[in-house]
Write a protein that holds these residues in place. Sequence first.
Motif, short mmCIF file in Angstrom:
data_model
loop_
_atom_site.label_atom_id
_atom_site.label_comp_id
_atom_site.label_asym_id
_atom_site.label_seq_id
_atom_site.Cartn_x
_atom_site.Cartn_y
_atom_site.Cartn_z
N GLY A 187 0.87 -1.32 -0.15
CA GLY A 187 0.00 0.39 -0.18
C GLY A 187 1.00 1.25 0.26
O GLY A 187 0.66 2.30 -1.17
N THR A 188 1.58 1.68 0.37
CA THR A 188 2.49 2.45 0.60
C THR A 188 3.86 2.22 1.13
O THR A 188 4.55 1.49 2.25
CB THR A 188 2.07 3.21 2.50
N THR B 24 8.13 3.13 -0.40
CA THR B 24 8.74 4.56 -0.50
C THR B 24 10.48 4.30 -2.14
O THR B 24 10.07 2.84 -2.87
CB THR B 24 10.31 4.58 0.55
N LEU C 64 8.41 -1.81 -2.09
CA LEU C 64 6.53 -1.37 -2.19
C LEU C 64 6.46 -2.85 -2.65
O LEU C 64 7.26 -3.74 -2.92
CB LEU C 64 6.23 -0.95 -3.04
N LEU D 266 -0.28 4.60 -8.60
CA LEU D 266 0.79 4.39 -7.93
C LEU D 266 1.06 6.05 -7.48
O LEU D 266 1.59 6.95 -8.37
CB LEU D 266 2.12 3.86 -7.36
N THR E 281 7.46 8.92 -0.46
CA THR E 281 6.25 7.77 -0.18
C THR E 281 6.27 7.80 -1.62
O THR E 281 5.61 8.48 -2.86
CB THR E 281 5.39 8.62 0.87
N ARG F 20 2.43 5.52 -3.12
CA ARG F 20 1.95 4.35 -2.35
C ARG F 20 -0.13 4.49 -3.13
O ARG F 20 0.68 4.72 -4.49
CB ARG F 20 0.48 5.77 -1.46
N HIS F 21 -0.44 3.29 -3.54
CA HIS F 21 -1.19 2.69 -4.35
C HIS F 21 -2.63 3.84 -3.36
O HIS F 21 -2.86 3.59 -2.76
CB HIS F 21 -1.74 1.39 -3.44
N HIS G 151 -6.46 3.60 -4.48
CA HIS G 151 -7.05 3.00 -4.27
C HIS G 151 -8.19 3.14 -4.90
O HIS G 151 -9.32 4.19 -4.51
CB HIS G 151 -7.86 2.30 -2.89
#
Length: 200
Positions: free
Chosen positions: A28-29, A31, A112, A125, A186, A188-189, A191
């Motif tokens: 999900g999150t 680097t 990730l 992402l 960061t 991150r996915h 959603h």
Amino acid sequence: MENAVTVRHRSMDEILEGLHLVRQSPGGTGTLALAVRRPAVDAREVLSQAELDPDAGLLGDSWSQRPSSRTADRSPHPDMQLNVINSRFVELIAGTDRDAWALAGDQLYVDLDLSVDALPAGSRLAIGDQAVIEVTDQPHTGCAKFAARFGRDAHKVVWTEEGRRLRLRGLNARVVVGATITVGDTIRHLHAAPSQPAKS
């Protein structure tokens, strides 16, 4: 950087013993651990910052000059702008030297979970504050150069059932929203928002 860096080829046992670290990659999150530009075949530039662009991919990279066997006219494949690989796996097969990581030929190295289950094709992402990339359905496969640089056992591992499921050789993506990205950002996915029921 040309291919002056050499890597000690890890054995199958060494790679398999370290795979638990890859399996523990954050979901999900994560680097952005490394960004690499490929200005020409076999040339690498390790970057602290990179510019992503929806048309050009990673600016200064040679993707837009690379013919593809997956397009009818051999033009660069739009769904293969970016190659994204798990940084834990690269460290497992290449060690801690970031110049050695760059030999993999991917542009983005991320801490990730890149597995098929975590990021099916179409997943988006966000990198840093603005950039957005999308996972495509084009498979990213190991080639003879990968085997030569990291060893036959590393090449074999990426082709195992688990290797394909974890996407150890990485995934292909395209740029949706361009922006400057910085190593350490960061990732991150994004959603999808749940669909709202239709109003009567």
